[in-house]
Design an enzyme around this catalytic site. Structure first.
Site, PDB file in Angstrom:
ATOM      1  N   LYS A 233       0.810  -1.230   0.000  1.00  0.00           N
ATOM      2  CA  LYS A 233       0.000   0.000   0.000  1.00  0.00           C
ATOM      3  C   LYS A 233       0.841   1.277   0.000  1.00  0.00           C
ATOM      4  CE  LYS A 233      -2.288  -1.831   3.515  1.00  0.00           C
ATOM      5  NZ  LYS A 233      -3.231  -2.251   4.550  1.00  0.00           N
ATOM      6  N   ASP A 268      -5.876  -6.854   9.955  1.00  0.00           N
ATOM      7  CA  ASP A 268      -7.196  -6.194  10.033  1.00  0.00           C
ATOM      8  C   ASP A 268      -8.349  -7.134   9.647  1.00  0.00           C
ATOM      9  OD1 ASP A 268      -6.301  -6.120   7.409  1.00  0.00           O
ATOM     10  OD2 ASP A 268      -6.856  -4.034   7.043  1.00  0.00           O
TER      11      ASP A 268
HETATM   12  C1  BGC Z   1      -2.093  -6.090   3.236  1.00  0.00           C
HETATM   13  C2  BGC Z   1      -2.972  -6.952   4.111  1.00  0.00           C
HETATM   14  C3  BGC Z   1      -4.150  -6.134   4.613  1.00  0.00           C
HETATM   15  C4  BGC Z   1      -4.875  -5.480   3.450  1.00  0.00           C
HETATM   16  C5  BGC Z   1      -6.067  -4.646   3.887  1.00  0.00           C
HETATM   17  C6  BGC Z   1      -2.902  -5.412   2.160  1.00  0.00           C
HETATM   18  O1  BGC Z   1      -2.086  -4.525   1.443  1.00  0.00           O
HETATM   19  O2  BGC Z   1      -1.077  -6.867   2.646  1.00  0.00           O
HETATM   20  O3  BGC Z   1      -2.247  -7.477   5.198  1.00  0.00           O
HETATM   21  O4  BGC Z   1      -5.011  -6.971   5.329  1.00  0.00           O
HETATM   22  O5  BGC Z   1      -3.971  -4.666   2.729  1.00  0.00           O
HETATM   23  O6  BGC Z   1      -5.711  -3.618   4.735  1.00  0.00           O
END
Ligand code: BGC
Length: 530
Positions: A233, A268
């Protein structure tokens, strides 16, 4: 409609002798190909509106219309190709659901064998409702972090009181050092804990316990420890990958002299599942559709070959799929490939890049850039803003799609305010179609992913899913704030399962469930008796 269009083109090119019409005539053969392509793909309504013939009122109008048509020759194929590349008919959905189930099995067999990491969460016991006391939750997963305290009152009183605070993470910390990031978080947590009072009571002599929701791929080593595999992200913090993130937080709290301890480290999705399960025993799957995306579900321990040591009294455990890494057979366009190549993690998180909130606006922007460059979609003046990566967010494309006014005024304002372009109604219709194409693909693929998980669960235990009510708890800003996306997701689930089976599958929004869920898991794993 199609024959109407061919007729218009023929008549037009025969009757006119202006240079513009000659260009038009020369491009007829190309148009002819375009028409053939269009007869394979339904003509997009926005393209249709460009094609609708009208009576020329003046020479000027005729030329203007011809100019529009010659533009159409350039950008119609872009839209048509995009819609073809991003199409998600039933066979594509079916393939994605089946491949998701197969990748889940591969990831459960051996670590590293699948795009899906299938991470063991060490959460074997979900909240029962008996939890009591004061617990904290810290949620780090996007551009904000949240802190929350909750006073739990057991079966009768349930959630007595909650309070939370949200702090946005400065951009430079997302690209800085691990120490700087965790110091910032620990100090936010400490400030919040100092304001405790009122309905919140910590028994004398106890340390405050935290459920730490850390929403990045972590190789969990116990319920209160886990190694960061990689940032996602858009985070690129140095020095955290390969380290235990709970130790990083504990060290930062020690540097500040804060007396708090992490008793549960959770993703999460896992927090959402725990939070939703507290109210409803039928919750079996949780999905986040926000900046990033992921899903977790309740798995039988005897269906996890790679699990050798972990003992689970319940015989079940929650598995964090990290489905954002899925990539098998996804319908991708040239714009997805370019965006991936330009990203900080090329070749990774392809499902996430196709369906999640961080990327949908950016894909749309890239399509619009091409339409503006190749076909002057917004007139002759290019906009520097439109060329700025990530300037168009998913909230903008959601807002544009919700514009149902005749002249698409909201679309026009957003295009002007956000990317600095003037647009006429026809250009706005095209933009609307592009948003719809990208959101539709995202929602439908997310729906197929959910069906893949349900299918896998059902195959292992007949009747566990389809024979009864099963709840999929959903959270995340994309799911919450994009009604078209939500509908496309639901449609795909219904198409894949059929109207009978899908009646049992309840896809339910569990707003901010992950905060309370993490606090509940801190309670379940408290070092004190409860
Ligand atoms: C992460 C996950 C997370 C998801 C939602 C992804 O980029 O790798 O661990 O649960 O985003 O937040």
């Amino acid at each position: 409609m199609l024959s109407n269009m061919v007729l218009t083109i023929n008549t037009f090119s025969c009757c006119s002798t202006s240079p513009l019409s000659q260009i038009y005539f020369a491009s007829f053969f190309f148009t002819h190909q375009l028409v053939q392509t269009m007869s394979m793909t339904a003509t997009p309504p926005a393209v249709r509106s460009y094609l609708t013939p009208g009576r020329p009122t003046s020479k000027f109008m005729t030329r203007a219309r011809m100019a529009v048509r010659s533009n159409l020759l350039s950008f119609a194929p872009i839209l048509i190709n995009l819609q073809r590349d991003c199409a998600t008919p039933l066979p594509v959905l079916r393939h994605v659901a089946d491949a998701m189930a197969a990748d889940m099995r591969a990831g459960l067999a051996v670590d590293g064998r699948s795009d899906l990491k299938m991470i063991l969460s060490y959460v074997d016991d979900l909240p029962t409702g008996n939890e009591k006391g004061l617990f904290y939750a810290l949620d780090l997963g996007g551009t904000n972090f949240r802190v929350l305290r909750v006073q739990l009152g057991g079966k009768e009183e349930r959630v007595v009181a909650t309070e939370f605070d949200q702090v946005s993470i400065p951009q430079e910390l997302m690209f800085g050092t691990s120490e700087a990031l965790f110091d910032f978080i620990a100090s936010g947590l400490a400030k919040f804990a100092q304001k405790e009072g009122g309905k919140f009571h910590l028994p004398h002599g106890r340390t405050r316990e935290i459920g730490f929701t850390f929403s990045f791929p972590v190789k969990q080593t116990s319920i209160d420890s886990g190694i960061l595999i990689k940032w996602t992200k858009g985070f690129a913090v140095s020095g955290t990958a390969g380290k235990d993130v709970v130790s990083c937080l504990n060290e930062a709290m020690q540097r500040l002299g804060t007396d708090m301890r992490v008793s549960a480290l959770v993703n999460d999705t896992v927090g959402t599942l725990a939070g939703a399960r507290y109210w409803d025993d039928d919750v079996m799957v949780a999905v986040i559709l926000g900046t990033g995306t992921n899903a977790c579900y309740v798995e039988r321990v005897d269906s996890i070959p790679k699990l050798q040591e972990q003992k689970s009294v319940s015989g079940r455990t929650i598995v964090n799929t990290e489905w954002g890494g899925f990539s098998n057979g996804l319908p991708l366009s040239e714009f997805d490939r370019q965006m991936d190549a330009d990203s900080i993690n090329p070749g990774e998180q392809i499902f996430e890049k196709t369906i999640s909130g961080m990327y949908l606006g950016e894909i749309v922007r890239r399509v619009l850039v091409k339409m503006a460059e190749v076909a002057d979609l917004f007139g002759e003046h290019a906009s520097a803003k439109l060329s700025t990566p990530f300037i168009l967010g998913t909230p903008h494309i959601s807002a544009m799609q919700q514009d149902s006014s005749k002249n698409l005024e909201a679309v026009g304002s957003i295009l002007y305010d956000v990317v600095g372009v003037d647009s006429n109604v026809n250009a706005r219709k095209i933009v609307w179609e592009v948003c719809d194409t990208i959101a539709k693909r995202g929602g439908r693929l997310a729906g197929a992913g959910i069906v893949g998980i349900l299918e896998k669960m059902e195959e292992d235990s007949k009747g566990v899913i389809y024979g009864k009510r099963t709840v999929v708890a959903m959270d995340g800003g994309l799911y919450e704030h994009y009604p078209h996306y939500r509908k496309y997701l639901q449609d795909a689930v219904t198409e894949l399962l059929g109207s009978q089976l899908s009646k049992n599958i309840v896809i339910e929004h569990s707003k901010d469930g992950s905060g309370i869920g993490a606090a509940l898991l801190a309670a379940t794993n408290s070092k004190y008796e409860h």
